[in-house]
Design an enzyme around this catalytic site. Structure first.
Site, PDB file in Angstrom:
ATOM      1  N   SER A   1       4.935   6.094  -4.812  1.00  0.00           N
ATOM      2  CA  SER A   1       4.566   4.665  -4.660  1.00  0.00           C
ATOM      3  C   SER A   1       5.618   3.828  -5.369  1.00  0.00           C
ATOM      4  O   SER A   1       6.306   4.324  -6.280  1.00  0.00           O
ATOM      5  CB  SER A   1       3.196   4.429  -5.304  1.00  0.00           C
TER       6      SER A   1
ATOM      7  N   TYR B   1      -2.706   5.153 -12.724  1.00  0.00           N
ATOM      8  CA  TYR B   1      -2.171   5.308 -11.362  1.00  0.00           C
ATOM      9  C   TYR B   1      -0.641   5.265 -11.359  1.00  0.00           C
ATOM     10  O   TYR B   1       0.021   6.133 -10.780  1.00  0.00           O
ATOM     11  CB  TYR B   1      -2.726   4.217 -10.447  1.00  0.00           C
TER      12      TYR B   1
HETATM   13  N1  LIG Z   1      -2.054   1.815   0.559  1.00  0.00           N
HETATM   14  C1  LIG Z   1      -1.127   1.508  -0.328  1.00  0.00           C
HETATM   15  O1  LIG Z   1      -0.859   0.330  -0.593  1.00  0.00           O
HETATM   16  C2  LIG Z   1      -0.351   2.612  -1.003  1.00  0.00           C
HETATM   17  C3  LIG Z   1       0.856   2.265  -1.651  1.00  0.00           C
HETATM   18  C4  LIG Z   1       1.589   3.261  -2.279  1.00  0.00           C
HETATM   19  C5  LIG Z   1       1.155   4.571  -2.251  1.00  0.00           C
HETATM   20  N2  LIG Z   1      -0.019   4.876  -1.634  1.00  0.00           N
HETATM   21  C6  LIG Z   1      -0.449   6.279  -1.647  1.00  0.00           C
HETATM   22  O2  LIG Z   1      -0.663   6.697  -0.320  1.00  0.00           O
HETATM   23  C7  LIG Z   1      -1.552   7.807  -0.322  1.00  0.00           C
HETATM   24  C8  LIG Z   1      -2.593   7.620   0.779  1.00  0.00           C
HETATM   25  O3  LIG Z   1      -3.397   6.499   0.451  1.00  0.00           O
HETATM   26  P1  LIG Z   1      -3.933   5.472   1.553  1.00  0.00           P
HETATM   27  O4  LIG Z   1      -3.232   4.195   1.311  1.00  0.00           O
HETATM   28  O5  LIG Z   1      -3.914   6.070   2.901  1.00  0.00           O
HETATM   29  O6  LIG Z   1      -5.420   5.259   1.003  1.00  0.00           O
HETATM   30  P2  LIG Z   1      -6.828   5.738   1.604  1.00  0.00           P
HETATM   31  O7  LIG Z   1      -6.972   5.247   2.993  1.00  0.00           O
HETATM   32  O8  LIG Z   1      -7.828   5.354   0.570  1.00  0.00           O
HETATM   33  O9  LIG Z   1      -6.680   7.323   1.672  1.00  0.00           O
HETATM   34  C9  LIG Z   1      -6.815   8.179   0.573  1.00  0.00           C
HETATM   35  C10 LIG Z   1      -7.015   9.588   1.075  1.00  0.00           C
HETATM   36  O10 LIG Z   1      -7.116  10.475  -0.038  1.00  0.00           O
HETATM   37  C11 LIG Z   1      -8.238  11.333   0.196  1.00  0.00           C
HETATM   38  N3  LIG Z   1      -8.826  11.768  -1.058  1.00  0.00           N
HETATM   39  C12 LIG Z   1      -9.307  11.001  -2.078  1.00  0.00           C
HETATM   40  N4  LIG Z   1      -9.822  11.775  -3.041  1.00  0.00           N
HETATM   41  C13 LIG Z   1      -9.673  13.065  -2.618  1.00  0.00           C
HETATM   42  C14 LIG Z   1     -10.003  14.325  -3.174  1.00  0.00           C
HETATM   43  N5  LIG Z   1     -10.597  14.428  -4.367  1.00  0.00           N
HETATM   44  N6  LIG Z   1      -9.711  15.444  -2.473  1.00  0.00           N
HETATM   45  C15 LIG Z   1      -9.103  15.353  -1.252  1.00  0.00           C
HETATM   46  N7  LIG Z   1      -8.747  14.202  -0.678  1.00  0.00           N
HETATM   47  C16 LIG Z   1      -9.039  13.066  -1.354  1.00  0.00           C
HETATM   48  C17 LIG Z   1      -9.228  10.480   0.983  1.00  0.00           C
HETATM   49  O11 LIG Z   1     -10.074  11.315   1.754  1.00  0.00           O
HETATM   50  P3  LIG Z   1     -11.603  11.666   1.452  1.00  0.00           P
HETATM   51  O12 LIG Z   1     -12.261  10.445   0.904  1.00  0.00           O
HETATM   52  O13 LIG Z   1     -12.090  12.094   2.798  1.00  0.00           O
HETATM   53  O14 LIG Z   1     -11.560  12.808   0.490  1.00  0.00           O
HETATM   54  C18 LIG Z   1      -8.289   9.723   1.899  1.00  0.00           C
HETATM   55  O15 LIG Z   1      -8.025  10.490   3.039  1.00  0.00           O
HETATM   56  C19 LIG Z   1      -2.103   7.910  -1.742  1.00  0.00           C
HETATM   57  O16 LIG Z   1      -1.435   8.935  -2.445  1.00  0.00           O
HETATM   58  C20 LIG Z   1      -1.772   6.556  -2.350  1.00  0.00           C
HETATM   59  O17 LIG Z   1      -1.629   6.631  -3.736  1.00  0.00           O
HETATM   60  C21 LIG Z   1      -0.767   3.930  -1.003  1.00  0.00           C
END
Ligand SMILES: NC(=O)c1ccc[n+]([C@@H]2O[C@H](COP(=O)([O-])OP(=O)(O)OC[C@H]3O[C@@H](n4cnc5c(N)ncnc54)[C@H](OP(=O)(O)O)[C@@H]3O)[C@@H](O)[C@H]2O)c1
Length: 256
Positions: free
Chosen positions: A137, A150
């Site tokens: 990130s 985070y």
């Molecule tokens: N969106 C942003 O602005 C942003 C920016 C920078 C980096 N990121 C990174 O991108 C990645 C994906 O995030 P996203 O933006 O797509 O958010 P999201 O839609 O909230 O997705 C998060 C995913 O992680 C899974 N997850 C959460 N806890 C888990 C656990 N204990 N075991 C297995 N899976 C788990 C969730 O699935 P379940 O609930 O089904 O388990 C979900 O599929 C993350 O690493 C986040 O830090 C996001």
């Protein structure tokens, strides 16, 4: 060729699955919400004719990660593309953080990434092919007050991936970290404040940046020009400037 995507029920994970299936990969979808994974998997099969495997797993737990690897072995699945995407953030003052959730955040964002790389990289090296994408990130570029844990987990992912990139540099296996800035997914909603950082890029843009970086064997890439410029400034600014600025930028809504 199988691709395994963690967090495949979420915004970025679904976009990774879509891209990989479009490229002809069979896809292993992993996260906790299997109903959501099944829905995504059905769409991939219908649109691209690929095979899918849905594995429900809480990846913050070490024993579950070991079970996952055993399950893959039992099914004869060799993972050639690993996308360590599952992760979540928490927003708020550190002293008020829920201890269990905070420990899960570290377990999922750091330990699961390291462990899955350790479990799956040896097979890729043996077969002489493979790719690993670790989702970091722009939060990795400076400490962020009110997202202290985070940001630190993502700095860990970036540092770890850079080292792994060098260790695998003379092999056919490609390793990269993607640093998305704010992206339009349920991430901020899950973190407890969907109103912070409202200028967002799309998951598809993040995925496109990722695979371009893999192609040119980059150790990491920041998605989006503005994010990249801001990231460079943050990385090269003194802590006394960068951290208070980060605090203002990511101030939880409703606070002065
Ligand atoms: N969106 C942003 O602005 C942003 C920016 C920078 C980096 N990121 C990174 O991108 C990645 C994906 O995030 P996203 O933006 O797509 O958010 P999201 O839609 O909230 O997705 C998060 C995913 O992680 C899974 N997850 C959460 N806890 C888990 C656990 N204990 N075991 C297995 N899976 C788990 C969730 O699935 P379940 O609930 O089904 O388990 C979900 O599929 C993350 O690493 C986040 O830090 C996001």
């Amino acid at each position: 060729m199988h691709a395994l995507v963690t967090g495949a029920s979420g915004g970025l994970g679904q976009a990774f699955c879509e891209h990989l299936a479009e490229q002809g990969h069979d896809v292993v979808l992993v996260s906790r919400r299997t109903d959501e994974l099944e829905r995504t998997a059905a769409g991939l099969r219908e649109r691209y004719g690929v095979q899918t495997v849905v594995l429900g797993a809480d990846l913050s737990e070490e024993s579950v990660r070991n079970d996952l690897a055993a399950d893959l072995r039992a099914r004869g699945i060799q993972v050639d593309v690993l996308v360590n995407n599952a992760g979540f953030g928490t927003i708020g003052d550190f002293v008020e953080a829920d201890v269990d959730r905070m420990n899960d955040e570290v377990g999922l964002n750091c330990a699961a990434v390291v462990h899955l790389c350790r479990l799956l990289l040896p097979g890729m090296l043996e077969r002489g092919r493979g790719s690993i994408v670790n989702v970091a990130s722009t939060a990795a570029f400076q400490p962020i007050p009110t997202m202290a844990v985070y940001a630190a987990t993502k700095a860990f992912v970036l540092s770890f991936t850079h080292a792994l990139w060098e260790e695998t540099r003379d092999t056919p296996v490609r390793v990269t970290a993607i640093c998305p800035g704010p992206t339009d997914t349920p991430f901020f909603d899950s973190a407890g404040d969907d109103k912070v950082l409202s200028r967002r890029r799309t998951p598809q843009q993040v995925v496109a940046s990722t695979f371009k970086a893999l192609e040119r064997r980059a150790p990491s890439v920041t998605d989006g020009l503005l994010n990249a410029v801001q990231g460079q400034v943050a990385r090269h600014s003194p802590v006394r400037i960068a951290v208070p600025v980060a605090r203002r930028v990511v101030r939880p809504t409703g606070r002065k």
